[in-house]
Design a protein around this motif. Sequence first.
Motif, PDB file in Angstrom:
ATOM      1  N   PRO A  88       0.800  -1.237   0.000  1.00 47.52           N
ATOM      2  CA  PRO A  88       0.000   0.000   0.000  1.00 47.52           C
ATOM      3  C   PRO A  88       0.825   1.276   0.000  1.00 47.52           C
ATOM      4  O   PRO A  88       0.343   2.330  -0.424  1.00 47.52           O
ATOM      5  CB  PRO A  88      -0.826  -0.124   1.295  1.00 47.52           C
ATOM      6  N   ASN A  89       2.085   1.208   0.492  1.00 48.70           N
ATOM      7  CA  ASN A  89       2.927   2.402   0.580  1.00 48.70           C
ATOM      8  C   ASN A  89       3.776   2.618  -0.665  1.00 48.70           C
ATOM      9  O   ASN A  89       4.603   3.531  -0.703  1.00 48.70           O
ATOM     10  CB  ASN A  89       3.841   2.308   1.809  1.00 48.70           C
ATOM     11  N   MET A  90       3.594   1.795  -1.682  1.00 48.96           N
ATOM     12  CA  MET A  90       4.344   1.924  -2.924  1.00 48.96           C
ATOM     13  C   MET A  90       3.427   2.339  -4.061  1.00 48.96           C
ATOM     14  O   MET A  90       2.254   1.951  -4.099  1.00 48.96           O
ATOM     15  CB  MET A  90       5.012   0.593  -3.304  1.00 48.96           C
ATOM     16  N   THR A  91       3.948   3.092  -5.006  1.00 43.62           N
ATOM     17  CA  THR A  91       3.189   3.412  -6.202  1.00 43.62           C
ATOM     18  C   THR A  91       3.012   2.147  -7.034  1.00 43.62           C
ATOM     19  O   THR A  91       3.656   1.120  -6.783  1.00 43.62           O
ATOM     20  CB  THR A  91       3.907   4.470  -7.050  1.00 43.62           C
ATOM     21  N   GLU A  94       6.246   1.151  -8.555  1.00 42.04           N
ATOM     22  CA  GLU A  94       7.143   0.521  -7.583  1.00 42.04           C
ATOM     23  C   GLU A  94       6.686  -0.911  -7.269  1.00 42.04           C
ATOM     24  O   GLU A  94       7.517  -1.800  -7.073  1.00 42.04           O
ATOM     25  CB  GLU A  94       7.195   1.366  -6.307  1.00 42.04           C
ATOM     26  N   ASN A  95       5.383  -1.123  -7.193  1.00 38.80           N
ATOM     27  CA  ASN A  95       4.857  -2.473  -6.966  1.00 38.80           C
ATOM     28  C   ASN A  95       5.266  -3.414  -8.084  1.00 38.80           C
ATOM     29  O   ASN A  95       5.756  -4.520  -7.841  1.00 38.80           O
ATOM     30  CB  ASN A  95       3.326  -2.432  -6.850  1.00 38.80           C
ATOM     31  N   ASP A 128       1.927   6.339 -11.251  1.00 39.02           N
ATOM     32  CA  ASP A 128       2.213   7.114 -10.047  1.00 39.02           C
ATOM     33  C   ASP A 128       1.103   7.035  -8.995  1.00 39.02           C
ATOM     34  O   ASP A 128       1.189   7.699  -7.961  1.00 39.02           O
ATOM     35  CB  ASP A 128       2.464   8.581 -10.412  1.00 39.02           C
ATOM     36  N   ARG A 129       0.087   6.257  -9.248  1.00 39.05           N
ATOM     37  CA  ARG A 129      -0.995   6.109  -8.269  1.00 39.05           C
ATOM     38  C   ARG A 129      -0.618   5.052  -7.233  1.00 39.05           C
ATOM     39  O   ARG A 129       0.342   4.302  -7.408  1.00 39.05           O
ATOM     40  CB  ARG A 129      -2.298   5.719  -8.954  1.00 39.05           C
ATOM     41  N   TYR A 130      -1.443   5.001  -6.171  1.00 36.53           N
ATOM     42  CA  TYR A 130      -1.259   4.011  -5.122  1.00 36.53           C
ATOM     43  C   TYR A 130      -2.416   2.994  -5.194  1.00 36.53           C
ATOM     44  O   TYR A 130      -3.482   3.300  -5.756  1.00 36.53           O
ATOM     45  CB  TYR A 130      -1.222   4.687  -3.754  1.00 36.53           C
ATOM     46  N   GLN A 133      -6.110   3.830  -4.725  1.00 35.57           N
ATOM     47  CA  GLN A 133      -6.746   4.678  -5.726  1.00 35.57           C
ATOM     48  C   GLN A 133      -7.278   3.884  -6.931  1.00 35.57           C
ATOM     49  O   GLN A 133      -7.809   4.471  -7.864  1.00 35.57           O
ATOM     50  CB  GLN A 133      -5.744   5.734  -6.217  1.00 35.57           C
ATOM     51  N   GLN A 139      -6.479  -3.370  -9.526  1.00 34.83           N
ATOM     52  CA  GLN A 139      -5.476  -3.908  -8.596  1.00 34.83           C
ATOM     53  C   GLN A 139      -5.059  -5.320  -8.997  1.00 34.83           C
ATOM     54  O   GLN A 139      -3.884  -5.666  -8.930  1.00 34.83           O
ATOM     55  CB  GLN A 139      -6.027  -3.911  -7.172  1.00 34.83           C
TER      56      GLN A 139
END
Length: 359
Positions: A88-91, A94-95, A128-130, A133, A139
Amino acid sequence: MAFLEISTLKKSFGANQVVKHFDLKVERGEFITLLGPSGCGKTTVLRMVAGFEMPTSGSISMDGKDVTALAPNQRNVGMVFQAYALFPNMTIAENIGFGLKIAKRPASEIAARVKQMLDMIKLPQIADRYPFQLSGGQQQRVALARAIAVQPKILLLDEPLSALDAKIRVSLRDEIRVLQQQLGITTLFVTHDQEEALSMSDRIVVMSEGRMEQVGTPFEIYNFPKTRFVSSFVGTLNFLTGKVVDAAAGRILVDGQEVITNRGLEGASNGDTRSLALRPEAVTLGQGGENRNTLHGKIELVSFLGSIVRIRVRFDKNLVTLDTFNTSSAKPPQMGEEVTVSFGHDDLQPLEEAVKVAA
């Protein structure tokens, strides 16, 4: 040698044996589905292939290499979980690039691969979203992209669609299958949903209580079930019980009326009682022609369901359910009416296990 070989795999948790005997050979690029109810051992098999669980006995080899004792990060597999498991703390970028970062790939290579994956899942705008969002379907696409980004030898999917609503589930299962075929990646998919299994798979492994009930193509599993469990779990089915009068010729008496199966009754003897499977769509009202079985009975129930009329016909101890199309020009039959139903010899499937009759 097959690309993935699972040999005599067993798994116990204390005294509870959850996988009793599992043997499977998977060719490179195949899409294999493990299908069965909750608790049948399918996810445990997947976790053993991934390395998250160690087998009690048996072996697993990938691309000619024994990986039974290797840790998950030494197997080069990609896994997609039911609950997405995104950080959850990565864009999103990044995931997707996380596995490549752990593998110490150059930043430029990670960036290029992440862009390629986002384009592949048709979500190039969300880098750039998380995770919070995104919708559930988005997801799950990201989770799939993250698993594929590391170019795994095998892709493992553990009920990845079960948390999604029906329309998104149908759309995403089609996308997963298209991507899998484009990439040619060997895939093991776990589900309890027969429609998913039938629509997506090259072959299906039907499981029950830790055992493999049957392995075959979707066509074989649906049309030629070998056991009563497979017959009842995959699709809707009528079951008939009859006494064998000529095992070699496949002749059986059902409530005193003779029917002929599509093949001889292997392992049966004259006088045995056997179960027969018959799909509702194979049954029609009216006298049959050549290579058709006929049974005479009485209508027990008529249900009007809009576009179709569902009819239940009883012979004596046995009964069948069939559907007919609703047309304004034809009145549906009435309860209590005596009728004849027919179905092809090829439509009547003898099941392998004998029926136990109480003394």
